[in-house]
Design an enzyme around this catalytic site. Structure first.
Site, PDB file in Angstrom:
ATOM      1  N   TYR A  40       0.850  -1.186   0.000  1.00 16.52           N
ATOM      2  CA  TYR A  40       0.000   0.000   0.000  1.00 16.52           C
ATOM      3  C   TYR A  40       0.890   1.242   0.000  1.00 16.52           C
ATOM      4  O   TYR A  40       1.384   1.682   1.027  1.00 16.52           O
ATOM      5  CB  TYR A  40      -0.928   0.018   1.212  1.00 16.52           C
TER       6      TYR A  40
ATOM      7  N   PRO B  40     -15.488  -4.478   1.490  1.00 16.61           N
ATOM      8  CA  PRO B  40     -16.720  -4.852   2.199  1.00 16.61           C
ATOM      9  C   PRO B  40     -17.923  -3.980   1.886  1.00 16.61           C
ATOM     10  O   PRO B  40     -19.068  -4.434   2.060  1.00 16.61           O
ATOM     11  CB  PRO B  40     -16.326  -4.721   3.673  1.00 16.61           C
TER      12      PRO B  40
ATOM     13  N   GLY C  58     -25.225  -1.318  -4.915  1.00 19.01           N
ATOM     14  CA  GLY C  58     -26.180  -0.400  -5.535  1.00 19.01           C
ATOM     15  C   GLY C  58     -27.435  -1.076  -6.069  1.00 19.01           C
ATOM     16  O   GLY C  58     -28.509  -0.464  -6.100  1.00 19.01           O
ATOM     17  N   GLY C  59     -27.324  -2.336  -6.486  1.00 17.29           N
ATOM     18  CA  GLY C  59     -28.478  -3.021  -7.055  1.00 17.29           C
ATOM     19  C   GLY C  59     -29.304  -3.793  -6.054  1.00 17.29           C
ATOM     20  O   GLY C  59     -30.249  -4.502  -6.441  1.00 17.29           O
TER      21      GLY C  59
END
Length: 283
Positions: A66, A212, A217-218
């Site tokens: 990272y 997570p 959205g659906g």
């Protein structure tokens, strides 16, 4: 009203000798765009990390890739000397040739170098949980896990976890060294690791879902629950993960204090069994 603490989610045992609150923090987002380089504001990144601890989060997940290195360096700058109860987990096995590039490197010599680098950057003598980030198709799994087991035997690693693993790969790793956690992609929409969540619950392993709070959205049941409780969809999907299995330790990440407080507030949100089932698509 004050922000609920992470402890509202209850606790989870890691490896039999570490107990942490069951809402952690993923420190990937304190880096620059594309998880590459420095954040836009180092001061803001460190404010986020300090607020993590203030909110009762005592499990932070990071990786040497990272930044690379940036997340680990910032964690130490912001939080060292660490609170006694803080568990920092990191990972090795991915290298970053450039922005957006993630290349597996499971060579034993690389993993040793990666681990030593994480110890230096995090200012630790031992990594509480060291996770093999991803299998390298060019290196036998036994060689990679064997190298990590050697580092554990040397006292540089307390517990070993794996990431982006199948059950077959997990079993192969377990034949070499005890594995205490699995970190795979898992959320409301991506349920490819469903059987591994159940396995973790049965065998008292910890399941760390990455991504997570994505891909919801659906899901109309998520939106309906958010409207009912007057909270965000992100908070609902975190509450769903907490309700899905006691083996799950969510690690949502953010570079914003506001988003962090929103995520941690989900620790105090309890969904009904019917709502959990609806979000899971079981109704």
């Amino acid at each position: 009203m004050s922000t609920p603490q992470a402890g509202a989610a209850g606790t989870i045992d890691l490896g039999g000798d570490l107990t942490v609150n069951r809402l952690g923090y993923g420190a990937m987002r304190v880096t620059g765009d594309g998880i590459w380089g420095e954040p836009k504001s180092r001061d803001e990144a460190k404010r986020v990390l300090r607020r993590v601890v203030e909110l009762g989060v005592d499990f932070i997940d990071t990786a040497d890739s990272y930044g690379p290195d940036v997340s680990e360096i910032l964690i130490a700058e912001a939080l060292h000397p660490y609170p006694e109860n803080l568990v920092i987990a990191t990972k090795g096995g991915l290298v970053r040739p450039g922005p957006g590039q993630w290349v597996p490197d499971g060579r034993p010599e690389h993993l040793r170098e990666a681990l030593e680098g994480s110890l230096r950057r995090l200012r630790l003598d031992q990594i509480p949980l060291y996770q093999f980030h991803r299998i390298d198709p060019n290196v036998p799994l036994e060689d990679s896990i064997g190298a990590i087991a050697e580092l554990k035997a040397e006292g540089k690693i307390r517990h070993v976890g794996v990431s982006n693993f199948t059950e077959e790969q997990l079993r192969a790793a377990q034949r070499i060294t005890p594995i205490v956690s699995i970190q795979n992609r898992y959320n409301v929409d991506d349920r490819n690791s469903e059987s591994l969540v159940d396995l973790c619950e049965q065998e008292r392993l910890v399941f760390l879902p990455w991504a997570p709070i994505q891909d919801h959205g659906g899901n109309s049941a998520v939106q309906e629950a958010a409207a009912k409780y007057g909270v965000t969809a992100h908070q609902i999907v975190l509450a769903w993960l907490l309700a899905r299995s006691p083996s799950i330790l969510p690690i949502p990440g953010t570079g914003s204090v506001g988003h962090l407080e929103e995520n941690v507030a989900a620790a105090g949100l309890e969904l009904t069994p019917a709502e959990v089932a609806a979000i899971s698509g079981l109704n």
